[in-house]
Design a protein around this motif. Structure first.
Motif, PDB file in Angstrom:
ATOM      1  N   ILE A   2     -10.569  19.047  19.460  1.00  0.00           N
ATOM      2  CA  ILE A   2     -11.262  17.864  18.931  1.00  0.00           C
ATOM      3  C   ILE A   2     -11.844  18.169  17.556  1.00  0.00           C
ATOM      4  O   ILE A   2     -11.675  17.398  16.608  1.00  0.00           O
ATOM      5  N   SER A   3     -12.509  19.337  17.421  1.00  0.00           N
ATOM      6  CA  SER A   3     -13.121  19.637  16.128  1.00  0.00           C
ATOM      7  C   SER A   3     -12.044  19.806  15.066  1.00  0.00           C
ATOM      8  O   SER A   3     -12.250  19.452  13.908  1.00  0.00           O
ATOM      9  N   GLY A   4     -10.878  20.301  15.454  1.00  0.00           N
ATOM     10  CA  GLY A   4      -9.765  20.407  14.524  1.00  0.00           C
ATOM     11  C   GLY A   4      -9.358  19.047  14.002  1.00  0.00           C
ATOM     12  O   GLY A   4      -9.190  18.853  12.788  1.00  0.00           O
ATOM     13  N   ILE A   5      -9.257  18.100  14.928  1.00  0.00           N
ATOM     14  CA  ILE A   5      -8.848  16.746  14.544  1.00  0.00           C
ATOM     15  C   ILE A   5      -9.892  16.137  13.613  1.00  0.00           C
ATOM     16  O   ILE A   5      -9.562  15.564  12.566  1.00  0.00           O
ATOM     17  N   VAL A   6     -11.187  16.314  13.971  1.00  0.00           N
ATOM     18  CA  VAL A   6     -12.273  15.744  13.153  1.00  0.00           C
ATOM     19  C   VAL A   6     -12.211  16.324  11.744  1.00  0.00           C
ATOM     20  O   VAL A   6     -12.283  15.594  10.738  1.00  0.00           O
ATOM     21  N   CYS A   7     -12.051  17.644  11.625  1.00  0.00           N
ATOM     22  CA  CYS A   7     -11.973  18.304  10.325  1.00  0.00           C
ATOM     23  C   CYS A   7     -10.827  17.737   9.498  1.00  0.00           C
ATOM     24  O   CYS A   7     -10.986  17.429   8.322  1.00  0.00           O
ATOM     25  N   PHE A   8      -9.688  17.561  10.164  1.00  0.00           N
ATOM     26  CA  PHE A   8      -8.507  17.077   9.465  1.00  0.00           C
ATOM     27  C   PHE A   8      -8.745  15.672   8.913  1.00  0.00           C
ATOM     28  O   PHE A   8      -8.478  15.395   7.749  1.00  0.00           O
ATOM     29  N   VAL A   9      -9.313  14.808   9.780  1.00  0.00           N
ATOM     30  CA  VAL A   9      -9.571  13.433   9.360  1.00  0.00           C
ATOM     31  C   VAL A   9     -10.556  13.424   8.190  1.00  0.00           C
ATOM     32  O   VAL A   9     -10.360  12.718   7.189  1.00  0.00           O
ATOM     33  N   ALA A  10     -11.608  14.270   8.291  1.00  0.00           N
ATOM     34  CA  ALA A  10     -12.610  14.318   7.230  1.00  0.00           C
ATOM     35  C   ALA A  10     -11.963  14.757   5.924  1.00  0.00           C
ATOM     36  O   ALA A  10     -12.227  14.180   4.860  1.00  0.00           O
ATOM     37  N   LEU A  11     -11.100  15.735   5.995  1.00  0.00           N
ATOM     38  CA  LEU A  11     -10.444  16.263   4.803  1.00  0.00           C
ATOM     39  C   LEU A  11      -9.600  15.180   4.140  1.00  0.00           C
ATOM     40  O   LEU A  11      -9.667  14.959   2.926  1.00  0.00           O
ATOM     41  N   ILE A  12      -8.823  14.484   4.975  1.00  0.00           N
ATOM     42  CA  ILE A  12      -7.953  13.415   4.467  1.00  0.00           C
ATOM     43  C   ILE A  12      -8.796  12.350   3.781  1.00  0.00           C
ATOM     44  O   ILE A  12      -8.510  11.907   2.663  1.00  0.00           O
ATOM     45  N   THR A  13      -9.921  11.961   4.443  1.00  0.00           N
ATOM     46  CA  THR A  13     -10.800  10.937   3.886  1.00  0.00           C
ATOM     47  C   THR A  13     -11.317  11.379   2.522  1.00  0.00           C
ATOM     48  O   THR A  13     -11.313  10.604   1.562  1.00  0.00           O
ATOM     49  N   PHE A  30      -9.272  10.881  -4.874  1.00  0.00           N
ATOM     50  CA  PHE A  30      -8.108  10.509  -5.694  1.00  0.00           C
ATOM     51  C   PHE A  30      -7.743   9.049  -5.498  1.00  0.00           C
ATOM     52  O   PHE A  30      -6.590   8.689  -5.643  1.00  0.00           O
ATOM     53  N   ARG A  31      -8.761   8.213  -5.154  1.00  0.00           N
ATOM     54  CA  ARG A  31      -8.425   6.835  -4.817  1.00  0.00           C
ATOM     55  C   ARG A  31      -7.775   6.116  -5.992  1.00  0.00           C
ATOM     56  O   ARG A  31      -6.868   5.317  -5.811  1.00  0.00           O
ATOM     57  N   TRP A  32      -8.199   6.459  -7.217  1.00  0.00           N
ATOM     58  CA  TRP A  32      -7.624   5.763  -8.372  1.00  0.00           C
ATOM     59  C   TRP A  32      -6.183   6.173  -8.578  1.00  0.00           C
ATOM     60  O   TRP A  32      -5.334   5.341  -8.873  1.00  0.00           O
ATOM     61  N   TYR A  33      -5.918   7.440  -8.423  1.00  0.00           N
ATOM     62  CA  TYR A  33      -4.546   7.898  -8.597  1.00  0.00           C
ATOM     63  C   TYR A  33      -3.654   7.271  -7.541  1.00  0.00           C
ATOM     64  O   TYR A  33      -2.533   6.860  -7.816  1.00  0.00           O
ATOM     65  N   ILE A  34      -4.211   7.200  -6.331  1.00  0.00           N
ATOM     66  CA  ILE A  34      -3.432   6.629  -5.228  1.00  0.00           C
ATOM     67  C   ILE A  34      -3.172   5.155  -5.496  1.00  0.00           C
ATOM     68  O   ILE A  34      -2.045   4.668  -5.382  1.00  0.00           O
ATOM     69  N   GLY A  35      -4.242   4.451  -5.927  1.00  0.00           N
ATOM     70  CA  GLY A  35      -4.103   3.036  -6.252  1.00  0.00           C
ATOM     71  C   GLY A  35      -3.069   2.838  -7.359  1.00  0.00           C
ATOM     72  O   GLY A  35      -2.202   1.973  -7.274  1.00  0.00           O
ATOM     73  N   TYR A  36      -3.132   3.710  -8.342  1.00  0.00           N
ATOM     74  CA  TYR A  36      -2.209   3.623  -9.471  1.00  0.00           C
ATOM     75  C   TYR A  36      -0.777   3.837  -8.992  1.00  0.00           C
ATOM     76  O   TYR A  36       0.135   3.110  -9.362  1.00  0.00           O
ATOM     77  N   GLY A  37      -0.640   4.830  -8.126  1.00  0.00           N
ATOM     78  CA  GLY A  37       0.682   5.129  -7.569  1.00  0.00           C
ATOM     79  C   GLY A  37       1.231   3.930  -6.826  1.00  0.00           C
ATOM     80  O   GLY A  37       2.384   3.546  -7.004  1.00  0.00           O
ATOM     81  N   TYR A  38       0.360   3.301  -6.043  1.00  0.00           N
ATOM     82  CA  TYR A  38       0.778   2.147  -5.265  1.00  0.00           C
ATOM     83  C   TYR A  38       1.185   1.005  -6.202  1.00  0.00           C
ATOM     84  O   TYR A  38       2.191   0.338  -5.994  1.00  0.00           O
ATOM     85  N   PHE A  39       0.409   0.845  -7.266  1.00  0.00           N
ATOM     86  CA  PHE A  39       0.643  -0.187  -8.263  1.00  0.00           C
ATOM     87  C   PHE A  39       2.007   0.001  -8.907  1.00  0.00           C
ATOM     88  O   PHE A  39       2.818  -0.910  -9.004  1.00  0.00           O
ATOM     89  N   LEU A  40       2.270   1.283  -9.279  1.00  0.00           N
ATOM     90  CA  LEU A  40       3.545   1.630  -9.889  1.00  0.00           C
ATOM     91  C   LEU A  40       4.699   1.260  -8.973  1.00  0.00           C
ATOM     92  O   LEU A  40       5.679   0.658  -9.401  1.00  0.00           O
ATOM     93  N   LEU A  41       4.502   1.573  -7.725  1.00  0.00           N
ATOM     94  CA  LEU A  41       5.539   1.338  -6.737  1.00  0.00           C
ATOM     95  C   LEU A  41       5.856  -0.143  -6.645  1.00  0.00           C
ATOM     96  O   LEU A  41       7.006  -0.565  -6.661  1.00  0.00           O
ATOM     97  N   ARG A  42       4.758  -0.947  -6.600  1.00  0.00           N
ATOM     98  CA  ARG A  42       4.922  -2.396  -6.489  1.00  0.00           C
ATOM     99  C   ARG A  42       5.588  -2.956  -7.718  1.00  0.00           C
ATOM    100  O   ARG A  42       6.456  -3.811  -7.655  1.00  0.00           O
ATOM    101  N   ALA A  43       5.177  -2.410  -8.872  1.00  0.00           N
ATOM    102  CA  ALA A  43       5.732  -2.890 -10.141  1.00  0.00           C
ATOM    103  C   ALA A  43       7.226  -2.639 -10.171  1.00  0.00           C
ATOM    104  O   ALA A  43       8.006  -3.505 -10.540  1.00  0.00           O
ATOM    105  N   ARG A  44       7.615  -1.465  -9.774  1.00  0.00           N
ATOM    106  CA  ARG A  44       9.031  -1.115  -9.788  1.00  0.00           C
ATOM    107  C   ARG A  44       9.813  -2.062  -8.898  1.00  0.00           C
ATOM    108  O   ARG A  44      10.890  -2.521  -9.254  1.00  0.00           O
ATOM    109  N   ARG A  45       9.213  -2.362  -7.724  1.00  0.00           N
ATOM    110  CA  ARG A  45       9.920  -3.225  -6.787  1.00  0.00           C
ATOM    111  C   ARG A  45      10.086  -4.624  -7.389  1.00  0.00           C
ATOM    112  O   ARG A  45      11.145  -5.213  -7.330  1.00  0.00           O
ATOM    113  N   ARG A  46       8.996  -5.098  -8.020  1.00  0.00           N
ATOM    114  CA  ARG A  46       9.045  -6.436  -8.602  1.00  0.00           C
ATOM    115  C   ARG A  46      10.084  -6.494  -9.717  1.00  0.00           C
ATOM    116  O   ARG A  46      10.885  -7.415  -9.783  1.00  0.00           O
ATOM    117  N   GLU A  47      10.070  -5.426 -10.538  1.00  0.00           N
ATOM    118  CA  GLU A  47      11.042  -5.352 -11.622  1.00  0.00           C
ATOM    119  C   GLU A  47      12.445  -5.447 -11.070  1.00  0.00           C
ATOM    120  O   GLU A  47      13.253  -6.221 -11.533  1.00  0.00           O
TER     121      GLU A  47
END
Ligand SMILES: *[C@@H]1O[C@H](CO)[C@@H](O)[C@H](O)[C@H]1NC(C)=O
Ligand SMILES: *[C@@H]1O[C@H](CO)[C@@H](O)[C@H](O)[C@H]1NC(C)=O
Ligand SMILES: *[C@@H]1O[C@H](CO)[C@@H](O)[C@H](O)[C@H]1NC(C)=O
Ligand SMILES: *[C@@H]1O[C@H](CO)[C@@H](O)[C@H](O)[C@H]1NC(C)=O
Ligand SMILES: *[C@@H]1O[C@H](CO)[C@@H](O)[C@H](O)[C@H]1NC(C)=O
Ligand SMILES: *[C@@H]1O[C@H](CO)[C@@H](O)[C@H](O)[C@H]1NC(C)=O
Ligand SMILES: *[C@@H]1O[C@H](CO)[C@@H](O)[C@H](O)[C@H]1NC(C)=O
Length: 733
Positions: free
Chosen positions: A504-515, A521-538
């Motif tokens: 259980i503590s392993g799982i909690v640690c992992f989730v915390a790390l991911i969070t 890196f939320r901005w980079y992730i958002g940017y990445g997602y944006f890029l992806l959407r843009a490419r699809r739209r293009e």
């Protein structure tokens, strides 16, 4: 009946005393004033035996002679045994001083001369009036000496006489007729059997007729009187004969309770055959009858003890019914037979016997015990499963065994006895035997080790060398279980609770790390997602998947209406065949202004903003621009085309307009005809161009916006925002 009790292991707890001055091979059992001495392997009569000895047992020694001086000091002696001791001579006066002598066992001393035996017995019969039990089996006595011995014994009050395999041949009529006190008579190798030798033994309760070549159970009715010869007989041993079936009519054994027919040729019998023999028959030893067709057998209700050891019976689902009527069964041995491995054979076979107390299933090739096997056996005291191939125990096996005292699982394939099984052992359990199992000495064995190292349950066979050994893991293989040192502390990390906590503590640690990573890196992730959407739209736009109702939505201030009507529309619509959305013409009446703006932007590939000072000053125009920016940003479409009608005065320049002009290529209207030609060309190109992604628009070259210092006064009529009339109507005001 005595032999039955020896079948079941019994625990006798007595104090053992070693007397130092006595020979090495003697054991003493001392209880109050009673001293029993048992010696083995002696070569002469042992010295140092206490004079008040109650019992002296010298069986299996190598003592060649017995004399009066050997025994004269034991005035209290009651029991003397010297069976199988290779005796050659025995003085007639040997027991003259042992007037208390009750039991004498001289069996299996066939080296004594027949005449010596005869004179000795006759002397004994005359001198020792208290002798009650005489064991003379497997002695070397001639026929004439035998009848002389019987004549001598007629004067005693013998109750037990064992003459098994002592004389050969048929006995004379009335041989024992004058030994009326006899209760137990054991005969063997006398054939043909002449039951008239037993006339007048009215007190006889136990008769042994073993190894007498009987082919059927003889009739015990006296031919002269039609009365039974042995009215008191309750136990009959007919071992090692050739009997194949039980008699079909009464043979005069109406009081028979016990019958042993080991090593016969019994094939089949029914409950009524047993009842015909005697309705009181409760104990049957049918061991080693290797031709029994068990499917055709059954047991009457009176049967409470049954042994069917070594009968080559293959118990399968077909034989479930043999015990159906044996509902009073208390002791059952099915040792050395086999059980079909299907659940049917073992799963319900004992269910008709709720009073079962002793059950023996040794060497039965049992691999798996169904959970239901011992169901309902609340009274079971002793369970013996030695020598099977059982590799797993279940706590369900012991669920109903509330009375279990002794459990034997030696010589099986148990590698592990888990905690739940040990916890399911009933509190009544006193002794267990787990010897010769291939234990895996790891932490899983911890609970078993705790039990093994001591506690309320006695482990049997622990004295036997190597009875309890580790087989695995490799580094422990061959070591004695007693040398397997393991404690709670060694195994704490292995316990289930700890395993769970770690997981259980392993799982909690992992989730915390991911969070944390996602947040960091939320901005980079958002940017990445944006890029992806843009490419699809293009990609979608390139493949023409997005359908627009209009090529462009034209947003303008009403001051520029004339230019739009006279210059823009004719050129773009009539000449270039573009479909334009113009609010004066294309907006739906009665719809909300903002809805109309949003609708127009969404259904147009491009949004054309005609920016003039009036536009810049107008709140409605600003709103249109803002909405266009928001919509296009949300959809990630770089679809705004700015047309600058005139230099914009500084006071009309909003930050949003600056931002838009920085991001976007904009076209400037000019009065110069050549410039106008170029303007239309550029405008057409930018309207026909695929709308790229906003985030990719950086490649577009961007002229620095210029603003006149002192531009014309705004001709733009400011629209009251609170006025809800559609823009199209107001545009014509
Ligand atoms: C001595 O042997 C007799 C007969 O076998 C038995 O009944 C008795 O209990 C024994 N006594 C001791 C102290 O073992
Ligand atoms: C004892 O046996 C011998 C023969 O071994 C015999 O001569 C003698 O008379 C016997 N004594 C008694 C008292 O029976
Ligand atoms: C029995 O005794 C006779 C003579 O008394 C002898 O010939 C025979 O070998 C003895 N048998 C055994 C089995 O000792
Ligand atoms: C025993 O007695 C019966 C008659 O009751 C007789 O037929 C038989 O021959 C006798 N047997 C011997 C061995 O004397
Ligand atoms: C059997 O016993 C009776 C008396 O109980 C006696 O009269 C009879 O002679 C005995 N029979 C034999 C064969 O000894
Ligand atoms: C014994 O029974 C048989 C028939 O079962 C009969 O013929 C005979 O007379 C009877 N003998 C006596 C002595 O009752
Ligand atoms: C089991 O034993 C009890 C008491 O010993 C008895 O009352 C009961 O009838 C027995 N049940 C069967 C089925 O024999």
């Amino acid at each position: 009946m005595a032999s039955f009790t020896t079948i079941w292991v019994c625990f006798v707890f007595t104090t053992e005393l070693a007397l130092p001055h006595v020979e090495a091979f003697c054991r003493f059992k001392n209880n109050h004033d009673q001293i029993n001495v048992t010696c083995r392997k002696e070569t002469k009569f042992p010295s140092g035996i206490p004079q008040n000895a109650f019992l002296i047992d010298l069986s299996h020694c190598k003592i060649s002679s017995l004399q009066r001086k050997d025994l004269q000091s034991f005035s209290q002696l009651r029991i003397f045994r010297i069976a199988g001791s290779q005796l050659r001579t025995i003085e007639n006066t040997t027991f003259d001083h042992n007037q208390q002598l009750n039991v004498l066992d001289l069996s299996r001393n066939s080296n004594i001369n027949s005449d010596t035996t005869k004179t000795f017995i006759c002397h004994l019969a005359r001198m020792n009036r208290n002798v009650r039990e005489l064991y003379l089996s497997v002695m070397n006595i001639t026929t004439s000496d035998f009848y002389d011995i019987i004549r001598c014994l007629e004067k005693t009050q013998l109750t037990v006489l064992d003459l098994s395999s002592t004389i050969k041949g048929s006995l004379k009529n009335y041989t024992f007729s004058k030994m009326k006190s006899l209760r137990v008579l054991k005969l063997g190798s006398i054939y043909p059997v002449n039951l008239r030798a037993l006339v007048n033994l009215t007190l006889l309760n136990t008769l042994r007729l073993s190894d007498t070549k009987l082919e059927e159970i003889p009739s015990f009715y006296d031919r002269d009187t039609n009365a039974t010869l042995l009215p008191s007989l309750t136990a009959l041993y007919l071992d090692a004969n050739y009997i194949a079936r039980l008699p079909s009519k009464s043979v005069g054994l109406d009081n028979l309770e016990f019958m042993s027919m080991r090593s016969n040729r019994l094939m089949r019998f029914t409950a009524s055959d047993i009842s015909t023999l005697s309705t009181k028959l409760n104990t049957l030893f049918f061991n080693t009858n290797k031709g029994i067709h068990i499917e055709e057998c059954s047991f009457s209700e009176s049967v409470t003890r049954l042994e069917l050891r070594d009968c080559r019976i293959a118990f399968s689902r077909n034989v479930r019914t043999i015990f159906r009527t044996a509902t009073h069964m208390t002791g059952l041995s099915l040792t050395k037979n086999t059980f079909d491995q299907s659940d049917d054979a073992l799963g319900t076979i004992f269910h008709p016997m709720p009073n079962l107390t002793h059950l023996s299933l040794e060497y039965c090739s049992i691999k798996h015990i169904p959970d239901t096997t011992f169901q309902g056996l609340h009274r079971l005291i002793m369970l013996t499963l030695r020598g099977n191939r059982i590799s797993k125990l279940s706590s369900k096996h012991f669920r109903d065994l509330h009375s279990l005292e002794s459990l034997n699982l030696a010589e099986n394939k148990l590698t592990m006895v888990y905690e739940d099984v040990i916890k399911s052992f009933p509190p009544s359990l006193k002794a267990v035997d787990f010897a010769q199992n291939p234990f895996v000495c790891t932490c899983d064995l911890l609970w078993f080790m705790k039990l093994f190292r001591g506690g309320r349950i006695v482990f049997l066979e622990t004295d036997t060398n190597d009875a309890y050994k580790c087989y695995n893991p490799a580094e422990m293989a061959g070591k004695k279980l007693t040398s397997f040192e393991i404690t709670d502390a060694d195994c704490v990390h292995m316990s289930l609770g700890v395993k769970l906590i770690i997981m259980i503590s392993g799982i909690v640690c992992f989730v915390a790390l991911i969070t944390l990573v996602v947040y960091r890196f939320r901005w980079y992730i958002g940017y990445g997602y944006f890029l992806l959407r843009a490419r699809r739209r293009e990609a979608m736009e390139v493949s023409g998947q997005t359908q627009y109702a209009y090529d462009a939505f034209v947003a303008y201030n009403k001051n520029d209406l004339t230019w739009v009507k006279d210059e823009l529309l004719p050129l773009l619509e009539d000449e270039a065949h573009l479909r334009l959305c113009v609010h004066d013409r294309d907006w739906l009446c009665g719809r909300d202004v903002i809805d109309n703006i949003v609708q127009s932007i969404e259904s147009s590939r491009k949004t054309l903003l005609i920016v003039s000072n009036a536009f810049a000053a107008s709140q409605w125009c600003q709103l249109e621009m803002t909405l266009a920016q928001h919509r296009l940003l949300a959809e990630d479409r770089n679809a705004l085309v700015l047309v600058l009608m005139e230099p914009i005065e500084r006071r009309n320049v909003t930050p949003r307009l600056i931002l838009q002009m920085r991001q976007q290529t904009y076209l400037e209207w000019t009065d110069d005809p050549v410039g106008q030609k170029l303007f239309w060309k550029k405008l057409l190109r930018s309207l026909k161009k695929q709308s790229g992604s906003i985030v990719h628009s950086s490649s577009v070259d961007r002229p620095k916006p210029e603003f006149s210092e002192d531009g014309i006064e705004p001709g733009c009529v400011d629209v009251d925002v609170s006025d809800r009339t559609p823009l199209s109507q107001r545009a014509h005001v």
